[in-house]
Motif scaffolding. Structure first.
Motif, short mmCIF file in Angstrom:
data_model
loop_
_atom_site.label_atom_id
_atom_site.label_comp_id
_atom_site.label_asym_id
_atom_site.label_seq_id
_atom_site.Cartn_x
_atom_site.Cartn_y
_atom_site.Cartn_z
N LYS A 125 39.28 38.26 36.86
CA LYS A 125 38.46 39.45 37.09
C LYS A 125 38.11 39.57 38.57
O LYS A 125 38.02 40.67 39.10
N LYS A 126 37.88 38.42 39.22
CA LYS A 126 37.54 38.42 40.63
C LYS A 126 38.71 38.98 41.45
O LYS A 126 38.51 39.73 42.41
N TYR A 174 40.99 41.17 40.39
CA TYR A 174 41.05 42.61 40.16
C TYR A 174 39.98 43.33 40.97
O TYR A 174 40.22 44.42 41.50
#
Length: 177
Positions: free
Chosen positions: A2-3, A5
């Motif tokens: 997620k980081k 993205y």
């Protein structure tokens, strides 16, 4: 994951707004890039001081770093000129040609074999730009400036990669992402 993205989305937003700000700011492309470089140098100076980083390079290393930096500076001048003489869309679309020029320059400069799939995929962008070029001749100058911009961006990419590899090899620098 997620980081990653989040970083990607932030990079896309910043890249997109670069063109918008370039169009909205009334300075010519040379002055715009000059102030951008000056602001970046000041911010970098304070960041290095804040984190107490002392960067020491020999004069040949400084000249090499500066010459690679000039490539990206020339790219930005042509990129903003493309936006000013055409529009944001033309500048950004022409910037997409960087992949084509990288696919051509990297094998020539680094003496590697050409990647046929990379060349073929990059030619799709060239096809799209040629459609724009043939249908609206009022953007010709902006398109040519954008193409030159993409060529300098590709040169920067190739030479910066070589520079980073050589600096890592000559020191005990490790890069953490």
């Amino acid at each position: 994951m997620k980081k990653s993205y989040l970083r990607l989305h932030i990079a896309v937003i910043l890249a997109g707004f670069t063109g918008v700000f370039g169009k909205l700011i009334s300075l010519n492309e040379g002055l715009l890039v000059w102030y951008r470089v000056l602001l970046s140098a000041i911010i970098l100076f304070f960041v290095l001081k804040f984190f107490k980083k002392d960067i020491k390079q020999s004069m040949p290393e400084k000249l090499t770093i500066s010459s690679v930096g000039m490539l990206i500076t020339i790219h930005w001048i042509f990129f903003y000129a493309s936006i000013k003489y055409a529009n944001i869309s033309i500048g950004v679309v022409c910037y997409c040609l960087t992949s084509l020029f990288t696919a051509i320059f990297e094998p020539l400069i680094n003496k590697k074999p050409f990647s046929v799939p990379q060349l073929l995929l990059s030619c799709l962008t060239l096809l799209g730009i040629s459609l724009i070029f043939h249908f609206d001749s009022s953007y010709q100058l902006g398109i040519w400036l954008g193409v030159i911009s993409a060529a300098f961006a590709a040169l920067y990419t190739v030479f910066n990669e070589r520079l980073v590899k050589s600096m890592i090899a000559s020191s005990s620098i490790t890069i953490k992402w």
